[in-house]
Design a protein around this motif. Structure first.
Motif, mmCIF file in Angstrom:
data_model
loop_
_atom_site.group_PDB
_atom_site.id
_atom_site.type_symbol
_atom_site.label_atom_id
_atom_site.label_comp_id
_atom_site.label_asym_id
_atom_site.label_seq_id
_atom_site.Cartn_x
_atom_site.Cartn_y
_atom_site.Cartn_z
ATOM 1 N N GLU A 1 0.819 -1.212 0.000
ATOM 2 C CA GLU A 1 0.000 0.000 0.000
ATOM 3 C C GLU A 1 0.850 1.258 0.000
ATOM 4 O OE1 GLU A 1 -3.320 0.163 -0.395
ATOM 5 O OE2 GLU A 1 -3.212 -2.017 -0.706
ATOM 6 N N GLU A 2 2.079 1.187 0.569
ATOM 7 C CA GLU A 2 2.957 2.348 0.572
ATOM 8 C C GLU A 2 4.411 1.903 0.633
ATOM 9 O OE1 GLU A 2 3.371 4.050 4.987
ATOM 10 O OE2 GLU A 2 1.311 4.127 4.248
ATOM 11 N N LEU A 3 5.291 2.818 0.224
ATOM 12 C CA LEU A 3 6.725 2.565 0.211
ATOM 13 C C LEU A 3 7.368 3.324 1.366
ATOM 14 C CD1 LEU A 3 7.335 3.052 -3.621
ATOM 15 C CD2 LEU A 3 6.958 0.899 -2.398
ATOM 16 N N SER A 4 8.557 2.895 1.769
ATOM 17 C CA SER A 4 9.265 3.612 2.831
ATOM 18 C C SER A 4 9.638 5.005 2.346
ATOM 19 C CB SER A 4 10.529 2.844 3.251
ATOM 20 O OG SER A 4 11.425 2.758 2.166
ATOM 21 N N SER A 5 9.739 5.947 3.274
ATOM 22 C CA SER A 5 10.062 7.319 2.883
ATOM 23 C C SER A 5 11.574 7.516 2.839
ATOM 24 C CB SER A 5 9.422 8.321 3.848
ATOM 25 O OG SER A 5 9.946 8.133 5.146
ATOM 26 N N THR A 6 11.997 8.446 1.976
ATOM 27 C CA THR A 6 13.412 8.809 1.859
ATOM 28 C C THR A 6 13.509 10.326 1.792
ATOM 29 O OG1 THR A 6 13.444 8.848 -0.554
ATOM 30 C CG2 THR A 6 13.893 6.721 0.515
ATOM 31 N N GLU A 7 14.711 10.847 1.938
ATOM 32 C CA GLU A 7 14.903 12.288 1.833
ATOM 33 C C GLU A 7 14.507 12.794 0.450
ATOM 34 O OE1 GLU A 7 18.591 15.423 1.979
ATOM 35 O OE2 GLU A 7 18.660 13.727 3.366
ATOM 36 N N ARG A 8 14.826 12.039 -0.582
ATOM 37 C CA ARG A 8 14.504 12.452 -1.956
ATOM 38 C C ARG A 8 13.006 12.334 -2.249
ATOM 39 N NH1 ARG A 8 17.383 10.210 -7.429
ATOM 40 N NH2 ARG A 8 16.179 11.436 -8.898
ATOM 41 N N GLY A 9 12.393 11.313 -1.716
ATOM 42 C CA GLY A 9 10.965 11.124 -1.951
ATOM 43 C C GLY A 9 10.657 10.870 -3.405
ATOM 44 N N SER A 10 9.679 11.599 -3.938
ATOM 45 C CA SER A 10 9.275 11.377 -5.333
ATOM 46 C C SER A 10 9.927 12.369 -6.294
ATOM 47 C CB SER A 10 7.750 11.480 -5.453
ATOM 48 O OG SER A 10 7.323 12.781 -5.071
ATOM 49 N N GLY A 11 10.977 13.083 -5.812
ATOM 50 C CA GLY A 11 11.690 14.021 -6.690
ATOM 51 C C GLY A 11 12.289 13.278 -7.861
ATOM 52 N N GLY A 12 11.964 13.712 -9.066
ATOM 53 C CA GLY A 12 12.402 13.004 -10.269
ATOM 54 C C GLY A 12 13.552 13.683 -10.977
ATOM 55 N N PHE A 13 13.439 13.742 -12.279
ATOM 56 C CA PHE A 13 14.507 14.236 -13.149
ATOM 57 C C PHE A 13 15.026 15.594 -12.689
ATOM 58 C CE2 PHE A 13 11.737 11.598 -15.879
ATOM 59 C CZ PHE A 13 12.657 10.619 -16.194
ATOM 60 N N GLY A 14 16.317 15.655 -12.353
ATOM 61 C CA GLY A 14 16.959 16.900 -11.962
ATOM 62 C C GLY A 14 16.707 17.320 -10.531
#
Length: 144
Positions: free
Chosen positions: A126-139
């Motif tokens: 249902e959900e993924l672990s969180s990270t500092e980057r999160g869903s930040g993508g290209f660039g």
């Protein structure tokens, strides 16, 4: 590791140029030169057929010299040759330059890298672990 190969070309089987080389050069196997016009693509045969062990792939990659000097590259880089494929290894070349490029028989057109790979199994959650980057993508991590 030993890999079974059938060589129907008029050239030697691929080999490593130096002790530390990751890839082996693939050569065009042509009955006559082939002209590749600007932005044109073509499948170029090598005359090689291989039998890889399960768990390995052969990656077809561009040659840096051809790309930098002539604008010739492998269109689907890296192309994958699967362990269960028994057909001829072909290279999809594309001419990204503004000039025609003549492919000669025996010309080194790509390189082949043998790589081990894993097989994955999906685990739906249902959900993924969180990270500092999160869903930040290209660039999203910046340029400096």
């Amino acid at each position: 590791m030993k890999i079974k190969i059938i060589n129907k070309s008029t050239h030697d089987v691929p080999h490593y140029e130096t002790l530390a080389s990751a890839g082996m050069d693939l050569r065009a196997n042509l009955s006559e030169p082939r002209v590749l016009k600007p932005l044109e693509r073509s499948i170029v045969g090598t005359g090689l057929f291989i039998e890889l062990p399960v768990g390995y792939e052969a990656q077809v990659r561009p040659r840096s010299g051809l790309a930098a000097k002539k604008g010739i590259t492998v269109l689907n880089a890296p192309g994958t040759v699967d362990a269960d494929y028994r057909g001829e290894i072909g290279v999809i070349l594309v001419n990204l330059s503004n000039e025609e490029f003549v492919i000669q028989n025996g010309e080194r057109i790509a390189q082949l890298v043998i790589a081990k790979h894993e097989r994955a199994e999906w685990e739906e959650v249902e959900e993924l672990s969180s990270t500092e980057r999160g869903s930040g993508g290209f660039g999203s991590t910046g340029t400096k």
